[in-house]
Design an enzyme around this catalytic site. Structure first.
Site, short mmCIF file in Angstrom:
data_model
loop_
_atom_site.label_atom_id
_atom_site.label_comp_id
_atom_site.label_asym_id
_atom_site.label_seq_id
_atom_site.Cartn_x
_atom_site.Cartn_y
_atom_site.Cartn_z
N GLY A 197 0.86 -1.18 0.00
CA GLY A 197 0.00 0.00 0.00
C GLY A 197 0.89 1.23 0.00
O GLY A 197 1.12 1.88 -1.02
N CYS A 231 -8.75 20.78 18.36
CA CYS A 231 -8.71 20.99 19.81
C CYS A 231 -8.24 19.71 20.52
O CYS A 231 -9.03 19.04 21.19
CB CYS A 231 -10.10 21.41 20.25
SG CYS A 231 -10.05 22.29 21.78
N GLU A 232 -7.01 19.35 20.29
CA GLU A 232 -6.37 18.18 20.92
C GLU A 232 -4.88 18.48 21.01
O GLU A 232 -4.29 18.99 20.04
CB GLU A 232 -6.50 16.92 20.03
CG GLU A 232 -7.88 16.37 19.86
CD GLU A 232 -8.43 15.66 21.09
OE1 GLU A 232 -7.64 15.28 21.98
OE2 GLU A 232 -9.65 15.52 21.16
#
Ligand SMILES: Cc1ncc(COP(=O)(O)O)c(C=O)c1O
Length: 432
Positions: A285, A353-354
Site C-alpha cells: 500500500g 482541539c487536541e
C-alpha cells in the site's frame, strides 16, 4: 523515488508548482496533491522485480482509496487487497478484475462475505481467512449462495516485533496481534477446509507489518509461508503464495531498501523452496503511493512565547492522522523558500482541539523572512499513504481537497468539503 523537488525556490510535485495549486481557488487548502505518473512508475518498478514469473501486486486500497489512484494502478496491471465491502466495490468500479482481488480482515460481516463470494459471478480471487472461527461462517454463506468460496489462509508467523524494525502499532505478525490464523490453530483450520465442499483452499499468506526498512523480517515471514505451502501441496491445489505488504519508504530518516529488493529476496526463497510454479502475491500500500503525495497547508499565524515558537497551519490531525496515531514524523517544508533563507525551529501544529494535533518541530523560514515576507504555505511530504483515507471531520472540519497530477498538469480534482455539508450531516436525524 520521491516526486517532489524545488525549482527556483518553489516546491514542485510532478513538475507542477505547489504554490499554484495551493492558491488555486478551485481547490482550497488543506489539499492533498498526488503525482499519478510517480505512482505508475512505482508499480512498474515493483512488477519488473518479478522477472515475468506469475505474480500479483495486490494494491492495499486502504492506503489511498482515491478513484484516480486505484484506476491508475489497475491500469498498470495491479490487483487489489481490500478490507471491507466498500473497498471491494470501489476496486471493481475502478476496473480491477474480481479474480485479482483478495479480501483481508479479521471481522468480515456476512454481507461482505456474500459480496466477496458472489461478485461478478465468479467471486473474488480469495477471501483471506484470519481465524478458524471465520471458516464455518464463510462456508455457510457459500452454501446459502450455492457457491464454492476460494479461501487463502493468512497465517500469523509469530515474527518477533523486534526483528521487524517498525513501530509496534503497525506490526501485525507477532503472536499478540489479532491478525492471522495462529500457528497453533492451523491444523484445525485445514481440517475444516478439507471437510467442507463449499470451501477451496487456493493460497497461503502472511502480512507481518508496515513500514519495514529491512528485508529480514519479511524474508522470515515469507520463509514460514513457503514452508507451510510446501507441506500443504500434497493435500490442496494451491495456486499462490502471498508474502504481504509492508515495504517501507523514506520519511526523511532514510530507507536503505526499495520495494523491489523485498521481491527479489522473496523470489529467491520461493525458488529455493521449489515453489516456482505458484504465483507470488504481494500486498503493498504505502510504498506505491506514499512518496507521491503531499499535503499542502496554508499558514494561519505564528505564536511566540519564547523559547517556544509555533506555526499554526490549516491542516490538522483530522486531515493527516499518522503523527497523532502512531508518532509518525513527516518532513514539513516551505512551499516557497529562496536559497539562503534563514530558518529556525518551529513546532508545527493544526487547529484541532487536541494536544496531539502536533506535527513536530521543523526548520522553517523565519517569519517574516529577511525580505519581510510571511511564510504562506507549507507542504507535509510523503503524505500519499494513510492520509486522506484516514481523514475525519472531527471538530466540524472539512475534508481536504484532492488534486491529481499527470503529465505535468492537474488532470482531475475534488474540492474541499464545505462546512455546510457537515452541518447538514449532523442534522440528518430529525428531532422536532
Ligand atoms: C493484510 C494487509 N495487507 C497489506 C497491507 C499494506 O501494508 P503497507 O501499506 O505497509 O504496504 C496491510 C496494512 O496494514 C495489511 O494489513
Amino acid at each position: 523515488m520521491p516526486s517532489s523537488r524545488r525549482t527556483d525556490g518553489v516546491l514542485e510535485l510532478g513538475s507542477v508548482s505547489l504554490a499554484d495549486v495551493a492558491r488555486d481557488p478551485r481547490f482550497g487548502t488543506p489539499a492533498y496533491v498526488y503525482d499519478l505518473d510517480g505512482i505508475a512508475a512505482e508499480a512498474d518498478e515493483l512488477k519488473s522485480a518479478f522477472d515475468d514469473a506469475p505474480h500479483l501486486v495486490a494494491y492495499a486500497v486502504k492506503a489511498n482509496s482515491a478513484g484516480p489512484i486505484v484506476k491508475t494502478l489497475a491500469g498498470r496491471g495491479c490487483g487489489a487487497d481490500v478490507v471491507s465491502g466498500a473497498e471491494l466495490l470501489l476496486a471493481v468500479a475502478c476496473g480491477v478484475p474480481a479474480a485479482q482481488i483478495v479480501f483481508s480482515g479479521v471481522a468480515k460481516t456476512d454481507g461482505e462475505l456474500d459480496l466477496a463470494i458472489g461478485v461478478e459471478d465468479s467471486g473474488l480471487g480469495a477471501i483471506q481467512v484470519e481465524s478458524v472461527e471465520e471458516l464455518p461462517r464463510i462456508a455457510a454463506r457459500a452454501a446459502a449462495l450455492g457457491r464454492v468460496a476460494r479461501v487463502s489462509l493468512r497465517i500469523n508467523p509469530a515474527v518477533d516485533v523486534g526483528e521487524l524494525d517498525t513501530h509496534s502499532y503497525i506490526a501485525t505478525g507477532h503472536d499478540e496481534a489479532k491478525f492471522g490464523v495462529p500457528l497453533a490453530s492451523v491444523t484445525d483450520a485445514l481440517a475444516r477446509i478439507e471437510g467442507d465442499r463449499h470451501l477451496r483452499l487456493v493460497g497461503v499468506g502472511a502480512h507481518v507489518g508496515s513500514q519495514l526498512t529491512s528485508t529480514d523480517g519479511y524474508a522470515t515471514s515469507a520463509s514460514a509461508v513457503f514452508a507451510f505451502a510446501r507441506e500443504l501441496r500434497p493435500r490442496f491445489e494451491l495456486t499462490f503464495v502471498d508474502a504481504g505488504g509492508g515495504f517501507g519508504i523514506d520519511y526523511g530518516e532514510g530507507c536503505p531498501v526499495r520495494p523491489a529488493d523485498f521481491i527479489r529476496r522473496t523470489r529467491k526463497l520461493q525458488k529455493e523452496m521449489g515453489l516456482d510454479d505458484l504465483a507470488l502475491y504481494c500486498e503493498p500500500g504505502r510504498s506505491l503511493v506514499g512518496a507521491h503525495g503531499v499535503l499542502v497547508a496554508s499558514v494561519i499565524q505564528r505564536k511566540i512565547a519564547e523559547p517556544r515558537r509555533w506555526i499554526m497551519i490549516d491542516a490538522g490531525m483530522n486531515d493527516l492522522m499518522r503523527p497523532a496515531l502512531y508518532q509518525a514524523r513527516h518532513r514539513i517544508v516551505a512551499v516557497e523558500q529562496a536559497e539562503g533563507t534563514p530558518t529556525r525551529a518551529y513546532r508545527v501544529v493544526g487547529p484541532v482541539c487536541e494536544s496531539s494535533d502536533d506535527f513536530g518541530v521543523h526548520e522553517l523560514p523565519d517569519m517574516p523572512d529577511a525580505r519581510a515576507r510571511e511564510l504562506r504555505e507549507v507542504a507535509i511530504l510523503d503524505a500519499g499513504a494513510y492520509g486522506y483515507s484516514m481523514a475525519s471531520r472531527y471538530n466540524g472540519r472539512a475534508l481536504p481537497a484532492e488534486v491529481f497530477l499527470r503529465g505535468g498538469k492537474v488532470v482531475t480534482s475534488t474540492p474541499r468539503s464545505s462546512p455546510d455539508d457537515w452541518v447538514q450531516d449532523r442534522l440528518r436525524a430529525p428531532l422536532a
